[in-house]
Scaffold this motif. Structure first.
Motif, PDB file in Angstrom:
ATOM      1  N   UNK A 171       0.999   6.786   0.008  1.00  0.00           N
ATOM      2  CA  UNK A 171      -0.087   6.361   0.636  1.00  0.00           C
ATOM      3  C   UNK A 171      -1.187   5.486  -0.294  1.00  0.00           C
ATOM      4  N   UNK A 172      -0.749   5.102  -1.366  1.00  0.00           N
ATOM      5  CA  UNK A 172      -1.449   4.295  -2.486  1.00  0.00           C
ATOM      6  C   UNK A 172      -0.614   3.715  -3.444  1.00  0.00           C
ATOM      7  N   UNK A 173      -0.884   2.485  -3.748  1.00  0.00           N
ATOM      8  CA  UNK A 173      -0.366   2.092  -5.190  1.00  0.00           C
ATOM      9  C   UNK A 173      -1.176   0.862  -5.462  1.00  0.00           C
ATOM     10  N   UNK A 174      -1.115   0.869  -6.944  1.00  0.00           N
ATOM     11  CA  UNK A 174      -1.777  -0.239  -7.427  1.00  0.00           C
ATOM     12  C   UNK A 174      -1.039  -0.906  -8.744  1.00  0.00           C
ATOM     13  N   UNK A 175      -0.829  -2.143  -8.673  1.00  0.00           N
ATOM     14  CA  UNK A 175      -0.007  -2.932  -9.741  1.00  0.00           C
ATOM     15  C   UNK A 175      -0.882  -3.971 -10.566  1.00  0.00           C
ATOM     16  N   UNK A 176      -2.261  -3.710 -10.261  1.00  0.00           N
ATOM     17  CA  UNK A 176      -3.167  -4.455 -10.860  1.00  0.00           C
ATOM     18  C   UNK A 176      -3.299  -4.346 -12.481  1.00  0.00           C
ATOM     19  N   UNK A 177      -2.329  -3.450 -13.038  1.00  0.00           N
ATOM     20  CA  UNK A 177      -2.333  -3.282 -14.540  1.00  0.00           C
ATOM     21  C   UNK A 177      -1.396  -4.287 -15.098  1.00  0.00           C
ATOM     22  N   UNK A 178      -0.426  -4.702 -14.465  1.00  0.00           N
ATOM     23  CA  UNK A 178       0.968  -5.322 -15.064  1.00  0.00           C
ATOM     24  C   UNK A 178       0.711  -6.782 -14.927  1.00  0.00           C
TER      25      UNK A 178
END
Lengths: 939, 308
Positions: A910-917
């Motif tokens: 449902x959701x993903x975040x790659x904003x740490x990479x």
């Protein structure tokens, strides 16, 4: 023709003359072991074994033919050692010959080994090196001992090339110590062969050649218009085409095939113990290529001799390596074609550090800094005292006595149980199976294991297995009153068909999941809290997963395939999670409660070893489920649940329904003339149907590394993605409240990730989605589906000054936005993904929307402008999946829209975040392609 | 080392280098070579010395051999204490490897329990776990476990399988968050024999209330080696009724004040757990979760500070 060199002895290593050996067929390849084994491959695909080889008769006496391991597919390659014979067939399968000994050079039978290889080579004491057909990485056979000659498992060797040296000295030195060198001196030679390279006079030398056919390299510059500045890119294209041709089924002409790479063998290698750095050749005749990095080139050029014009093709290999400085870098991963370890003496007990990846070490570092920074209690004096004294105790009591025998011998540990398995064949159903997890210590002390599922197939006992280090994710799936979970490997992710198992009780399932999870993490050396770079994702059940990105995850043009990402579960229950690269992670529950990550891991059913201890808290979440009861009026009985044949189900879900806004009577009924219609709250004479809504509130309580951020309920949150090197004291964090207000959080920092207070930002209408980019550019989506840009947001003015309205794409209502370094992406209510064109620093609002893709549910754009989505309708070989994590390929600074999608874990996401990479892909460091294990066959 | 999990590993994988020497009085056919072994601190002597027995059986007349037992500097070693406890109690601050004398005759009936088979050790080990869980959870956790779960704990210890053991043991280490810890901390305090003498002597000088705290078990003071309980074991909660977290210092103050240094006086005793001296302000609950032996007890050795 096979020739035997006469008269080789200690004082006359070059021998005296060639003598022809008569043959029963045409030999395409031959391998001579350090002992008396000589095997050859015939053109027709059978193998020849030389009999009668002995000290007195090194030439042997006669040939015996041995059939190809597989009746339909001929052998292409053979490699022999002292007591072993390994062969490859045309389909890249790997075979080990059983029953070889000095009395029986023919052996007794073939065993099919795991893995697919294009080239295999055996070293002095039967250690095996090979090149995988799949990723063209160099693999080492681990666990080869005199009692277990077939070894245990393939492990990729991380091999940087010459040009990479200066950037990865650590791995380079480990390779040097291990005795692997890159052929410094590459010379065009016509008759290179396995036999010849085994002649190597120096122990501990092995040669490697990248797959670079002279044809393709020579062709490259001519195919390309001269004015094109990026020759390296052309080279990489020719690599790609070559790769593709490699993977095609066997071609028509025999001469061209067995395996395609062997054809390119004219680039033979001479083992060379020169400083490997000296091995980069620069073509003197081509100034165009020299401008890549002349300075470095000259340093590296010391001692290089280019002895013929033929080397122009070879020199392109070198240039190509150097050209990786280019930010649009061509190939960043070496594709190996040939490995020779004939002089490589690897003691079966020695600890090899060829496999150490930088990934792991950086992970450990971030893990350590994480746990130190997050929980000050960890550093309490008493705890530090215990840590220090325990390591002192180890020094005192154990360091000098490591040679002593252990009192308890190690052995394999097996845990068994019974479960149900969703069988692989039709009709699909749950069947009873025995399940076993076998764990053992790997050769280097790391844990490893194999899962076995024993089942009956028409009275026949069968089993399927999966290697623990091949498992990419364990997903709990609670449905149909089954306590089930799914096990994925890269292969099964491609198929969209996981191993589905169901335990008898929920507790039993959780026990297994916790155990398997620890086992998977152990096998990959992952422990402790998620790193700051980690990608977070959430399933439609609210389960939270985290994945450590490999440095090559965003590499061009060969990123780590999405389906190889390893995900582990973190306790808690959320609908949305957002993070940035300094380790600030926020979540929002289904009940809109805001949560902040404590820096811990585990929780939920991950207790004991799989969980941190002092930063796990209770978390509850709730969700309302609605169902409509529909009735139709008839003259005899009044309103009943007997509908017309064309009516909806008398109990329906909310599809096509509106809110109960028209009011209801005392029993909750709404009335209307017919389905579907506008409903009203009182009965009139014209109303023939009525409905009412039943609500059911689900609540769950669990634990996880999350702490509540009271009191405002949120519907969206975004955190400024930071570049790797920039440290910010106060991190901008924006959110949308449950009511649609835009909020700006003050006081958010790495030490106080929860921040201190909310600042309200005025809007004309309620908002529903918000995202802040790396340059503080804030974009938001209003309830009416249009976008807004917030002007003048800066560190001094964290809330900015005014909203700029940006119309949505024609006839579409936007629902979600994500802003990376410069890219702005939105998703509309019909599942279209849009890219904002024309965004510049001077005109940050951009000019127009460009359609990128459909069937998109959510988008996350990271600090490298990397684009990840949750996609619907992804086709696998076994089924269609909705809610799949996908990665945009081909995203580059000049091409931020990318080219195509790579499909990862799903469906049900449902959701993903790659904003740490924010880890820049290695520009010239060898991507750690080999960090992933070889595929095991999924039976 | 950055995580508490590493403490569990270090505790589990603690090893004591040991040199086994055959007692001089044993009749041998030829000279017996010493036997060197790394003993796991958390295991039991008779569980890990089958190799030692085999080694010495080669040189003695096997029909003469009775049950094997061990002795260090005249003290028979109780197999039912964890190896690490035996070492800390009798041989800490000595030169390694630890020299243990092996006997096959004159079994000291008054000092040692017989150990005819591993199943005796298993029974002892499981009863310790059950006793500890009675203190921690009113036996609820251990009683909810199945037979195979008990087996998993035992097999984990027997085969030195950390993961196998902890996969099950973690359940024994759980507690309701609101309670802040176990009901009672399962601990045992051992005293060096010399120390026992001093403690008895000091009894005259400590307040009566403190005497009461361990006079419940006066036998241990009078004849430590003959008693079946030559250690101090009491009910002690991890958190005070007022909600203060109890520390190792609190525990000692309550049940064994002699071990604590007098105000201003020199340190007389070392408080040793797993060969290390945790600070007295270490929370007891944390110690119980991380420094307990596999039998779920926190074994605390109080030994005199070495004179040199």
């Amino acid at each position: 023709m096979v020739w035997f060199r006469e008269g080789i002895y200690h004082l006359n290593p070059e021998g005296s003359e060639w003598e022809e050996v008569s043959l029963p067929g045409e030999v395409i390849q031959i391998s001579c072991g350090p002992g008396d084994l000589v095997w050859a491959v015939l053109w027709e695909g059978q193998l020849l074994v030389r009999e009668g080889v002995s000290r007195d008769c090194p030439k042997g006496t006669s040939w015996v033919t041995v059939d190809s391991p597989s009746p339909d597919v001929g052998a292409t390659h053979v490699a022999v050692g002292v007591n072993v014979v390994w062969a490859l067939t045309k389909d890249n399968k790997v075979w080990f010959r059983r029953g070889i000994n000095s009395h029986n050079p023919c052996g007794s039978g073939w065993i099919n080994m795991v893995g697919e290889m294009i080239m295999i080579n055996v070293g002095l004491n039967d250690q095996v090196l090979a090149i995988s057909s799949e990723d063209r990485a160099v693999y080492y056979r681990q666990g080869v001992t005199s009692s277990e000659l077939s070894g245990k498992t393939w492990r990729a060797i991380t091999v940087p090339r010459d040009g990479d040296r200066s950037h990865s000295s650590a791995s380079a030195s480990s390779l040097q110590s291990a005795g692997i060198y890159f052929c410094g001196e590459v010379r065009a030679q016509s008759a290179g062969s396995d036999v010849e390279s085994e002649r190597g006079s120096t122990d501990g030398a092995a040669g490697l050649v990248t797959s670079s056919s002279p044809e393709s390299l020579v062709d490259a510059p001519t195919d390309q218009p001269v004015e094109t500045p990026r020759i390296p890119k052309v080279t990489s294209d020719s690599f790609i085409s070559e790769l593709v041709s490699d993977r095609e089924p066997p071609k028509t002409s025999r001469e061209e095939t067995p395996p395609a790479v062997l054809e390119e063998e004219p680039l033979a290698v001479e083992e060379d113990l020169k400083d490997p750095c000296a091995g980069v050749a620069i073509p003197p005749q081509d100034p165009q290529w020299c401008n890549v990095d002349l300075e470095e080139a000259q340093i590296q050029q010391t001692g290089v001799v280019l002895d013929s014009l033929d080397t122009c093709s070879l020199s392109s290999v070198a240039t190509y390596t150097l050209a990786m400085e280019d930010p649009y870098g061509a190939d960043e991963r070496p594709l190996w074609a040939w490995v020779s370890g004939g002089g490589c003496n690897v003691d079966s007990h020695s600890q090899l550090n060829w496999f150490n990846s930088m990934n792991a070490s950086s992970l450990v570092q971030s893990v350590q800094s994480m746990s130190l920074s997050v929980s000050p209690a960890q550093t309490a004096a008493w705890r530090r005292q215990i840590f220090e004294q325990l390591s002192e105790r180890t020094k005192r009591e154990m360091d000098d006595f490591r040679h002593y025998e252990q009192a308890i011998e190690q052995s394999v540990w097996v845990k068994k149980g019974t479960m149900q398995w969703w069988r692989d064949w039709k009709p699909y159903k749950w069947i009873d199976v025995h399940f076993a997890l076998e764990q053992f210590s790997g050769a280097e002390g790391n844990k490893d294991g194999i899962l076995f599922i024993y089942y009956n197939f028409y009275e026949e006992k069968k089993y399927l297995h999966a290697f623990v280090n091949d498992v990419t994710i364990l997903v709990p799936v609670l449905n149909d009153s089954k306590h089930s979970f799914a096990i994925y490997t890269p292969e099964r992710t491609k198929q969209r068909w996981p191993i589905r198992l169901s335990a008898a009780t929920e507790l039993e399932m959780q026990d297994w999941l916790a155990l398997l999870s620890v086992s998977c993490c152990d096998s990959r050396g992952i422990q402790g809290p998620p790193s700051k770079q980690a990608a977070w994702s959430i399933t439609c059940k609210g389960d939270i997963f985290v994945s450590e990105p490999s440095p090559s995850l965003e590499a061009m043009p060969y990123p780590t395939p999405c389906d190889q990402m390893f995900w582990r579960q973190v306790g808690g229950h959320l609908r949305i999670v957002e993070c940035n690269s300094v380790g600030i992670v926020w979540g929002i529950g289904y009940d809109h409660t805001a949560w902040v990550h404590t820096g811990g891991y585990g929780g939920g059913f991950f207790q004991g070893l799989g969980s941190s201890t002092d930063n796990i808290y209770t978390q509850s979440d709730s969700k309302s489920v609605y169902i409509y009861e529909n009735q139709r009026w008839n003259p005899v009985t009044g309103y009943t649940n007997r509908g017309l044949p064309t009516d909806r189900y008398m109990w329906s879900d909310s599809s096509g329904l509106h809110d109960v806004s028209g009011g209801a009577d005392r029993d909750g009924w709404q009335y209307a003339a017919d389905f579907p219609a506008l409903y009203h709250g009182h009965k009139t004479l014209k109303d023939f149907v009525r409905r009412r809504r039943w609500a059911r509130k689900c609540k769950l309580t669990t634990t996880g590394p999350w702490q509540e951020v009271p009191p405002i309920s949120l519907s969206d949150v975004t955190i400024l993605p930071c570049a790797a090197q920039i440290s910010v004291d106060v991190v901008p964090l924006w959110a949308i409240s449950n009511k649609g207000d835009v909020l700006c959080r003050l006081g958010v920092s790495t030490l106080t990730p929860a921040g201190s207070s909310w600042l309200h930002v005025g809007t004309d209408q309620p908002f529903k989605s918000i995202s802040i980019g790396a340059a503080s550019q804030v974009w938001a989506i209003a309830k009416d589906g249009s976008a807004f840009y917030r002007g003048s947001v800066s560190a001094e003015s964290p809330a900015g000054d005014s909203w700029y309205h940006i119309p949505s794409p024609a006839k579409q209502k936007l629902k979600q936005v994500s802003v990376g370094r410069t890219s702005v992406y939105t998703v509309d209510e019909n599942g279209n993904l849009w890219y904002r064109q024309g965004v510049t620093p001077s005109y940050p609002q951009g000019s127009s929307w460009e359609h990128i893709s459909n069937n998109v549910r959510k988008v996350s754009v990271g600090p490298l402008d990397q684009v990840w989505i949750i996609a619907d309708k992804v086709q696998g070989s076994h089924g269609l999946s909705c809610g799949t994590v996908c990665h945009r390929l081909g995203v580059q600074p000049m091409e931020p829209k990318g080219q195509s999608w790579d499909y990862g874990i799903g469906g049900g996401w449902d959701h993903i975040t790659v904003r740490g990479n924010c880890m820049e892909p290695p520009a010239s460091v060898c991507p750690l392609w080999g960090a992933w294990p070889l595929r095991a066959p999924s039976l | 080392m950055a995580d508490d999990k590493d403490v569990l590993r270090d505790v589990w994988f603690g090893r004591i280098p040991t040199c086994f020497l055959l007692n001089q009085d044993e009749v041998t056919e030829r000279e017996a070579e010493p036997y060197y072994l790394l003993l796991p601190r958390v295991s039991y002597l008779t569980l890990v010395t089958d190799k030692v027995k085999k080694h010495f059986h080669k040189v003695i007349r096997t029909d003469d051999a009775e049950e094997m037992w061990f002795e260090y500097e005249g003290t028979p070693l109780k197999w039912h204490y964890p190896i690490g406890v035996l070492f800390d109690l009798h041989a800490s601050n000595t030169v390694l490897p630890w020299s243990i004398t092996v006997h096959f005759k004159n079994f000291p009936e008054r000092d040692l329990l017989h150990c005819p088979s591993h199943s005796v050790i298993e029974a002892h080990f499981m009863s310790s776990i059950k006793e500890a869980d009675a203190l921690k959870h009113k036996s609820q956790v251990v009683n909810d476990m199945q037979k195979k779960d008990h087996k998993q704990l035992w097999m984990g210890l027997q085969n030195d399988k950390f993961d196998q053991f902890w996969a099950m043991n973690r359940k024994l280490m759980e507690y309701p968050t609101e309670d802040g810890g176990f009901r009672f901390i399962p601990f045992r305090i051992y005293q060096h024999s010399l120390h026992t003498f001093i403690a008895t002597f000091l009894l005259c000088f400590v307040p009566v209330s403190a005497v009461c705290s361990y006079c419940s078990d006066t036998r241990s003071l009078s004849s430590p080696t003959l008693s079946d309980r030559p250690f101090i074991q009491k009910q002690f909660r991890p958190v005070s009724p007022e909600g203060h977290v109890h520390t190792l210092g609190d525990l000692l103050k309550e049940v064994y004040p002699v071990a604590l240094p007098n105000e201003g006086g020199p340190k007389r005793f070392q408080v040793v757990i797993h060969g290390i001296e945790p600070l007295l302000e270490t929370p007891l609950q944390w110690l119980s979760e991380h420094l307990s032996h596999p039998d779920s007890f926190l074994h605390i050795c109080v030994i005199p500070v070495p004179s040199d």
